[in-house]
Design a protein around this motif. Structure first.
Motif, PDB file in Angstrom:
ATOM      1  N   LEU A  86       0.815  -1.206   0.000  1.00 52.52           N
ATOM      2  CA  LEU A  86       0.000   0.000   0.000  1.00 52.52           C
ATOM      3  C   LEU A  86       0.852   1.261   0.000  1.00 52.52           C
ATOM      4  O   LEU A  86       0.489   2.283  -0.574  1.00 52.52           O
ATOM      5  N   GLY A  87       2.004   1.196   0.604  1.00 54.51           N
ATOM      6  CA  GLY A  87       2.874   2.379   0.680  1.00 54.51           C
ATOM      7  C   GLY A  87       3.806   2.545  -0.504  1.00 54.51           C
ATOM      8  O   GLY A  87       4.543   3.546  -0.575  1.00 54.51           O
ATOM      9  N   LEU A  88       3.813   1.584  -1.393  1.00 54.86           N
ATOM     10  CA  LEU A  88       4.712   1.677  -2.559  1.00 54.86           C
ATOM     11  C   LEU A  88       4.017   2.450  -3.690  1.00 54.86           C
ATOM     12  O   LEU A  88       3.430   1.881  -4.605  1.00 54.86           O
ATOM     13  N   ASP A  89       4.051   3.774  -3.596  1.00 51.82           N
ATOM     14  CA  ASP A  89       3.471   4.625  -4.648  1.00 51.82           C
ATOM     15  C   ASP A  89       4.578   5.193  -5.539  1.00 51.82           C
ATOM     16  O   ASP A  89       5.697   5.420  -5.076  1.00 51.82           O
ATOM     17  N   TYR A  90       4.248   5.432  -6.796  1.00 50.72           N
ATOM     18  CA  TYR A  90       5.176   6.126  -7.697  1.00 50.72           C
ATOM     19  C   TYR A  90       4.339   7.039  -8.595  1.00 50.72           C
ATOM     20  O   TYR A  90       3.726   6.630  -9.549  1.00 50.72           O
ATOM     21  N   GLY A  91       4.255   8.267  -8.194  1.00 46.92           N
ATOM     22  CA  GLY A  91       3.443   9.233  -8.923  1.00 46.92           C
ATOM     23  C   GLY A  91       1.989   9.174  -8.495  1.00 46.92           C
ATOM     24  O   GLY A  91       1.567   8.336  -7.688  1.00 46.92           O
ATOM     25  N   SER A  92       1.210  10.086  -9.096  1.00 48.97           N
ATOM     26  CA  SER A  92      -0.203  10.174  -8.703  1.00 48.97           C
ATOM     27  C   SER A  92      -1.016   9.001  -9.209  1.00 48.97           C
ATOM     28  O   SER A  92      -2.070   8.684  -8.641  1.00 48.97           O
ATOM     29  N   ASP A  93      -0.547   8.335 -10.275  1.00 46.81           N
ATOM     30  CA  ASP A  93      -1.323   7.243 -10.866  1.00 46.81           C
ATOM     31  C   ASP A  93      -0.592   5.911 -10.788  1.00 46.81           C
ATOM     32  O   ASP A  93      -1.027   4.933 -11.406  1.00 46.81           O
ATOM     33  N   GLY A  94       0.512   5.841 -10.034  1.00 49.53           N
ATOM     34  CA  GLY A  94       1.253   4.602  -9.912  1.00 49.53           C
ATOM     35  C   GLY A  94       1.048   3.960  -8.558  1.00 49.53           C
ATOM     36  O   GLY A  94       1.365   4.566  -7.531  1.00 49.53           O
ATOM     37  N   TYR A  95       0.528   2.744  -8.545  1.00 44.28           N
ATOM     38  CA  TYR A  95       0.229   2.063  -7.284  1.00 44.28           C
ATOM     39  C   TYR A  95       0.212   0.562  -7.535  1.00 44.28           C
ATOM     40  O   TYR A  95       0.172   0.100  -8.674  1.00 44.28           O
ATOM     41  N   ARG A 146      -3.653  -5.726 -21.213  1.00 43.69           N
ATOM     42  CA  ARG A 146      -4.168  -4.380 -21.514  1.00 43.69           C
ATOM     43  C   ARG A 146      -5.672  -4.372 -21.297  1.00 43.69           C
ATOM     44  O   ARG A 146      -6.383  -5.268 -21.733  1.00 43.69           O
ATOM     45  N   TYR A 147      -6.138  -3.308 -20.641  1.00 42.01           N
ATOM     46  CA  TYR A 147      -7.561  -3.167 -20.353  1.00 42.01           C
ATOM     47  C   TYR A 147      -7.817  -1.707 -20.048  1.00 42.01           C
ATOM     48  O   TYR A 147      -6.885  -0.889 -19.988  1.00 42.01           O
ATOM     49  N   GLN A 148      -9.086  -1.360 -19.836  1.00 39.91           N
ATOM     50  CA  GLN A 148      -9.464   0.005 -19.462  1.00 39.91           C
ATOM     51  C   GLN A 148      -9.798   0.068 -17.965  1.00 39.91           C
ATOM     52  O   GLN A 148     -10.494  -0.791 -17.426  1.00 39.91           O
ATOM     53  N   TRP A 149      -9.271   1.162 -17.347  1.00 40.70           N
ATOM     54  CA  TRP A 149      -9.518   1.353 -15.902  1.00 40.70           C
ATOM     55  C   TRP A 149      -9.581   2.845 -15.621  1.00 40.70           C
ATOM     56  O   TRP A 149      -9.033   3.653 -16.360  1.00 40.70           O
ATOM     57  N   GLU A 150     -10.272   3.165 -14.549  1.00 41.16           N
ATOM     58  CA  GLU A 150     -10.424   4.565 -14.169  1.00 41.16           C
ATOM     59  C   GLU A 150      -9.090   5.142 -13.709  1.00 41.16           C
ATOM     60  O   GLU A 150      -8.457   4.617 -12.790  1.00 41.16           O
ATOM     61  N   LYS A 151      -8.667   6.236 -14.356  1.00 33.78           N
ATOM     62  CA  LYS A 151      -7.412   6.877 -13.988  1.00 33.78           C
ATOM     63  C   LYS A 151      -7.655   7.797 -12.782  1.00 33.78           C
ATOM     64  O   LYS A 151      -8.524   8.680 -12.831  1.00 33.78           O
ATOM     65  N   PRO A 152      -6.891   7.623 -11.704  1.00 37.74           N
ATOM     66  CA  PRO A 152      -7.166   8.404 -10.478  1.00 37.74           C
ATOM     67  C   PRO A 152      -7.066   9.907 -10.693  1.00 37.74           C
ATOM     68  O   PRO A 152      -7.859  10.664 -10.150  1.00 37.74           O
ATOM     69  N   SER A 153      -6.090  10.381 -11.486  1.00 32.84           N
ATOM     70  CA  SER A 153      -5.874  11.816 -11.616  1.00 32.84           C
ATOM     71  C   SER A 153      -6.951  12.510 -12.438  1.00 32.84           C
ATOM     72  O   SER A 153      -7.198  13.694 -12.270  1.00 32.84           O
ATOM     73  N   SER A 154      -7.619  11.763 -13.320  1.00 22.53           N
ATOM     74  CA  SER A 154      -8.631  12.376 -14.189  1.00 22.53           C
ATOM     75  C   SER A 154     -10.027  11.839 -13.955  1.00 22.53           C
ATOM     76  O   SER A 154     -11.007  12.471 -14.323  1.00 22.53           O
TER      77      SER A 154
END
Length: 449
Positions: A86-95, A146-154
């Motif tokens: 959970l703590g391994l983030d990289y950027g606003s959309d990297g998780y 590859r698939y479609q998913w909701e982007k957190p930043s947008s």
């Protein structure tokens, strides 16, 4: 359309067609190259993202490796693993995200409302079951999906590339993903650049076509003007030659009338006047004088017939070309003292009027030239038919002449040039050869029908 307009159109239309074909080929190849470029850009970016995702997943696995390798499978250990991921983030959309083997979400840093939910049958607007596809990819060993998913930043559904692996002992799927909107942006930029290049190329081709059409039109106009002037000069020369020929023919007829018939008629007049005086004075030789006058009157009549025959032989109309040429040969032999050999083998005694007159005039002019210039002793005339053509051959054993010099200069009467033009007008072939001791003129005319 006038002839010059047709010529210009025939020059411009193939040029425009060629430019249009070239433009179509350039457009097709440019679009194909653009598609290849887009595919190359997408493939390159996807390859770099795959390598990046593998590095992220290896980093995450290395972070939880001590706990997973400890062999403990209790809930506390598993919760510690989830906390680390959970703590391994990289950027606003990297998780990182974690699902169990049945598709239930165990951890999601950006969408906590999904935790605990069974998402194995969840579909996106394209009816793709993303979680199920991720599980299949992780279990198959490939890991990429590859698939479609909701982007957190947008908050918008966006194309995403994920890499997932399985923790077999716990039946967990751990993975992370990168959104591919930058790939779409790069391909759009490449597509826009290709479209711009195509547009500029089409404008360049249009400019080249316009310049080419203007050049062809200008060249055609210049050529038309030049050819028109040349045709006008040729018509003027032809008109001058026709007038000169008419004047020369009139001069010849006038000269023959003055020097021949006129003198004979004057002589007849003197004879008759002398006979009148002799009758008045009772002289016995008056009858002889009258007889001499009648003889000279007969000569004048014969001269009139000769001139008439030269202008238009009656035999040509009455008995046809072979008989007319035969009579011409006999009269020429008597008048010139040359030995004339004439033979003919026509299957048809009468030829069409145009061909008959042309061949007769050519023989007439050839014999006149032989009498004036050749100093020959023997002349041969042959009129033959070979298939659908009639051939005329006139040959003499005279001194010969320079054909090129004669044809380039001006000659009296009909002349060699007019002979050639007569034959070419009827679609025939005219040849002339001359060496000392042998000069031969040959004409070949096709027979109509």
């Amino acid at each position: 359309m006038q002839l010059k307009q047709k010529i210009v159109a025939l020059a411009i239309l193939p040029l425009l067609l060629a430019i249009a074909v070239i433009g179509a080929l350039v457009l097709t190849h440019a679009q194909r190259l653009g598609e290849q470029q887009e595919l190359l850009i997408e493939t390159s970016i996807i390859a770099s993202k795959k390598a990046e995702l593998k590095n992220y997943v290896e980093l995450g696995l290395s972070a939880v490796a001590p706990l997973y390798a400890s062999g403990r499978d209790d809930a506390v250990t598993q919760q510690q693993v989830l906390s680390i991921l959970l703590g391994l983030d990289y950027g606003s959309d990297g998780y990182f995200f974690v699902y169990d083997g049945k598709g239930r979400n165990l951890m999601h840093p950006r969408q906590p409302e999904l935790i605990g939910r069974d998402l194995v049958n969840m579909t996106n607007p394209h009816w793709v079951q993303a979680i199920q596809a991720l599980l299949l990819s992780a279990r198959s060993g490939d890991g990429f999906q590859r698939y479609q998913w909701e982007k957190p930043s947008s908050g918008q559904l966006t194309e995403k590339l994920a890499y997932v692996v399985m923790l077999e002992r716990w039946d967990w799927m751990i993975g992370t993903g990168l959104y591919l909107d930058d790939v779409e942006l790069a391909t759009q930029q490449a597509r826009a650049k290709v479209t711009e290049n195509i547009r500029s190329t089409m404008w360049a081709l249009a400019g080249v076509a316009l310049v080419a059409v203007l050049l062809v039109s200008a060249a055609g106009l210049t050529l038309n003007v030049s050819e028109q002037r040349l045709a006008d000069r040729k018509l003027q020369l032809l008109a001058q030659r026709i007038v000169s020929s008419q004047e020369e023919e009139r001069s010849r007829v006038s000269r023959e009338l003055h020097d021949g018939i006129s003198q004979l008629l004057v002589s007849v007049k003197y004879r008759l006047e002398l006979a009148c005086h002799e009758l008045e004075s009772g002289r016995s030789q008056a009858l002889e004088t009258l007889r001499g006058g009648l003889a000279r009157l007969g000569g004048a009549i014969a001269e009139v017939r000769r001139i008439s025959h030269d202008l238009r032989p009656s035999l040509l109309d009455s008995f046809g070309l072979p008989a007319a040429i035969g009579q011409l040969a006999v009269e020429f032999e008597q008048r010139s003292g040359l030995l004339v050999e004439y033979r003919q083998s026509l299957d048809m005694p009468r030829l069409p009027d145009g061909e008959s007159v042309a061949l007769f005039r050519i023989v007439q002019e050839a014999l006149a030239n032989i009498a004036r210039h050749s100093r020959a002793h023997r002349v041969s005339i042959a009129l033959e038919q070979e298939g659908s053509t009639v051939q005329l051959r006139v040959r003499d054993d005279g001194v010969g002449f320079d054909i090129a010099r004669i044809e380039q200069g001006r000659s009296s009467g009909i002349g060699l040039r007019n002979m050639r033009e007569r034959v070419e007008h009827l679609g025939g072939r005219f040849t002339l050869s001359s060496t000392p001791g042998r000069t031969e003129l040959m004409v070949s005319l096709p027979l109509p029908g």
